[in-house]
Enzyme design. Structure first.
Site, PDB file in Angstrom:
ATOM      1  N   ARG A  24      -9.032  -1.229 -31.417  1.00  0.00           N
ATOM      2  CA  ARG A  24      -8.762  -1.257 -32.724  1.00  0.00           C
ATOM      3  C   ARG A  24      -7.875  -2.139 -33.310  1.00  0.00           C
ATOM      4  NH1 ARG A  24      -5.037   1.917 -30.263  1.00  0.00           N
ATOM      5  NH2 ARG A  24      -6.440   2.796 -29.282  1.00  0.00           N
TER       6      ARG A  24
ATOM      7  N   SER B   8      -2.925 -10.291 -29.644  1.00  0.00           N
ATOM      8  CA  SER B   8      -2.035  -8.995 -29.553  1.00  0.00           C
ATOM      9  C   SER B   8      -2.369  -8.104 -30.366  1.00  0.00           C
ATOM     10  CB  SER B   8      -0.746  -9.647 -30.244  1.00  0.00           C
ATOM     11  OG  SER B   8      -0.215 -10.861 -29.591  1.00  0.00           O
TER      12      SER B   8
ATOM     13  N   ASP C 132       0.711 -10.185 -26.197  1.00  0.00           N
ATOM     14  CA  ASP C 132       1.971 -10.990 -26.075  1.00  0.00           C
ATOM     15  C   ASP C 132       2.870 -10.307 -25.306  1.00  0.00           C
ATOM     16  OD1 ASP C 132       1.996  -8.566 -27.693  1.00  0.00           O
ATOM     17  OD2 ASP C 132       2.760  -9.328 -29.647  1.00  0.00           O
TER      18      ASP C 132
HETATM   19  C1  BGC Z   1      -0.323  -4.218 -30.935  1.00  0.00           C
HETATM   20  C2  BGC Z   1       0.069  -4.945 -29.467  1.00  0.00           C
HETATM   21  C3  BGC Z   1       1.011  -5.772 -29.831  1.00  0.00           C
HETATM   22  C4  BGC Z   1       1.979  -5.477 -30.664  1.00  0.00           C
HETATM   23  C5  BGC Z   1       3.293  -6.458 -30.771  1.00  0.00           C
HETATM   24  C6  BGC Z   1       0.799  -3.823 -31.653  1.00  0.00           C
HETATM   25  O1  BGC Z   1       0.180  -3.525 -33.062  1.00  0.00           O
HETATM   26  O2  BGC Z   1      -1.304  -3.218 -30.934  1.00  0.00           O
HETATM   27  O3  BGC Z   1      -0.893  -5.393 -28.896  1.00  0.00           O
HETATM   28  O4  BGC Z   1       1.573  -6.173 -28.452  1.00  0.00           O
HETATM   29  O5  BGC Z   1       1.568  -4.916 -31.969  1.00  0.00           O
HETATM   30  O6  BGC Z   1       2.703  -7.584 -31.394  1.00  0.00           O
END
Ligand code: BGC
Length: 507
Positions: free
Chosen positions: A173, A158, A211
């Site tokens: 990142r 995620s 996610d």
């Molecule tokens: C991430 C996402 C993720 C979201 C929720 C963010 O910090 O960059 O990829 O879907 O958090 O978990």
């Protein structure tokens, strides 16, 4: 399914009668700082739409709008056994999901492993070794003595990743406080697979999944009206189903414009340029002191990781102002510790059912070693409300922007995450904000849902990741290999252990 619609949160205005002027002035100032009126929400949403569109057009935009190569919804008839791995902030979860013959149903077994805090700032080798060890333990425990050829895996990762293929992903990142050297800018799949190979763990990574995409697909497994998946948790983000013809930055690939493509928006990065979001001095401190200043501007105002910290910074600031008398002559050392209060702390403040706020009083005594007067408690409660309400209202802008961009007047949104599930009134406040942004007329008739409604999602990082792995194998078997790096190896995984029905989804 029960929808969550707009409801007005209660007010404690009457309890402010005995609050002295210095605290009342501060409350007023905080209300001005943290309240986002409906008109501002609309302005934010309009800018959001422009930014989403720019992300679909240009590589490297602020909102990356990452194509995920998850190309279609499940039809409920997917079958087979899949592993799912979720590398979250606090836990690492491994599931084995069996999609059963009955439409939309599944069995699941799972194990949770703690994600050691040191790993988040350690080395890449340590990270992948730990993840592979957990998977190995899971297989040894649940398949002791069995000969396993290869299990297909949906890996819920995620973080923002550039995916040219579904079985590959270059980390753009780290977010959410992760800071592991040597991973950003690289494909995370090869070192992950190498760690598995070293241990002879019989797993084939079939899909690298965000996610939000998992949440959308898991929710769509049982509800055909689902069009968006959202996470309101430690971080915040959404995915939705686009058609390839509306993604100009993929035009060179000459994909059928009608093909669906799930887009992981990564909209936590919205407004990194600070054009519209009403940032307070506290938001600026949060950003400056984070491992990645200048990034995730939207996320830093609304996600669970930051809510308690915003609250702590405000209280500390009030204590330091000579004209404001709060926690006077007390030892505030515990309050000076960064990130010592989490969103659960704020939620507990908002949940105190007692008029005299005795639970908040106990919370401050036990957690922070601070004694609080009734007026101080009133300020504390109001501050929690303001921060929680701002988070819910701003969150609604992201969902509203996707709907506006797509011209969707009605849809279902699958939502997950600790803030969505546990923060009191988050859903009602978010629904109220959606209503203001999208100008819905008053509801006709009782029991009718809002046109755009959020529903608690099915387990996205388990069932969702498994479904996306299943859909990918279905595509491979049908010879639809767009966005699949290693179709041959995947076919092998599919033949080994799975019962995948021939592809008959309208794609
Ligand atoms: C991430 C996402 C993720 C979201 C929720 C963010 O910090 O960059 O990829 O879907 O958090 O978990």
């Amino acid at each position: 399914m029960v929808g969550l619609s707009a409801r007005k949160p209660p007010s404690r205005k009457g309890s402010m009668a005995d609050v002295p002027k210095d605290l009342l002035d501060q409350i007023k100032r905080l209300e001005e700082l943290f309240t986002v009126p409906g008109e501002k929400l609309k302005e934010i949403t309009d800018h959001f739409v422009t930014e989403l569109q720019r992300g679909l057009r240009e590589e490297g935009s602020t909102i990356p709008m990452n194509p995920t190569w998850c190309m279609g919804f499940p039809d409920g008839h997917e079958q087979g056994t899949f592993l799912a791995l979720d590398m979250g902030g606090t836990n690492l979860r491994v599931c084995e999901v069996t999609l059963t013959e009955e439409k939309g149903e599944f069995d699941i077994i799972q194990s949770k492993y703690r994600m050691p805090e040191e790993l988040k700032t350690g080395t890449a080798d340590e990270l992948w070794a730990y993840v592979a060890d957990c998977l190995q333990q899971f297989i040894e425990y649940h398949h002791e003595g069995q000969k396993i050829e290869q299990l297909p895996l949906g890996f819920t990762f995620s973080y923002p990743a550039t995916q040219e293929y579904i079985d590959h992903g270059i980390l753009q990142r780290w977010t959410k406080g992760f800071d592991i050297d040597g991973v950003e800018g690289k494909d995370v799949v090869p070192p992950f697979e190498a760690a598995l190979a070293e241990r002879n763990v019989p797993i084939k990574l079939t899909a690298l999944v965000n996610d939000t995409t998992g949440t959308m697909i898991a929710s769509a497994y049982t509800d055909p009206l689902m069009k968006i998946g959202c996470i309101f948790g430690t971080g915040c983000n959404a995915a939705y189903m686009e058609d390839c013809g509306s993604i100009p930055k993929l035009a060179h690939m000459k994909l059928d414009p009608k093909l669906p493509m799930a887009i992981n928006c990564e909209y936590g990065a919205f407004d990194n340029e600070h054009k519209v979001l009403p940032r307070t001095p506290f938001d600026i401190i949060i950003d400056k002191e984070s491992p990645r200043p200048g990034q995730q501007a939207f996320e830093k105002m609304i996600a669970g990781l930051y809510l308690g910290e915003i609250f702590r910074l405000v209280l500390l600031d009030l204590h330091q102002q000579p004209e404001c008398h709060i926690f006077e002559n007390q030892d505030i050392s515990k309050l000076t510790k960064a990130y010592s209060l989490d969103a659960g702390f704020l939620a507990a403040i908002e949940e105190d059912p007692f008029e005299n706020l005795s639970e908040v009083q106990d919370l401050f005594a036990n957690t922070l070693g601070l004694t609080t007067t009734k007026p101080e408690l009133e300020l504390i409660r109001r501050l929690a409300e303001l921060i929680g309400t701002r988070a819910a209202r701003l969150s609604a802008c992201g969902v509203a922007a996707i709907c506006k961009m797509k011209g969707w007047e009605t849809c279902h949104v699958g939502a997950d995450g600790s803030v969505f599930n546990k923060y009191p009134l988050f859903k009602a406040r978010g629904a109220q904000a959606l209503k203001e942004i999208l100008d819905w007329p008053e509801k006709k008739g009782k029991g009718r849902g809002d046109p755009v409604e959020l529903f608690p999602a099915e387990d996205g990082s388990g069932v969702g990741a498994a479904l996306i792995a299943a859909l990918t194998l279905k595509r491979v078997i049908a010879g639809q290999n767009a966005g699949i790096k290693d179709p041959e190896a995947m076919k092998k995984a599919a033949e080994g252990v799975m019962k995948v029905r021939p592809h008959h989804h309208e794609e």
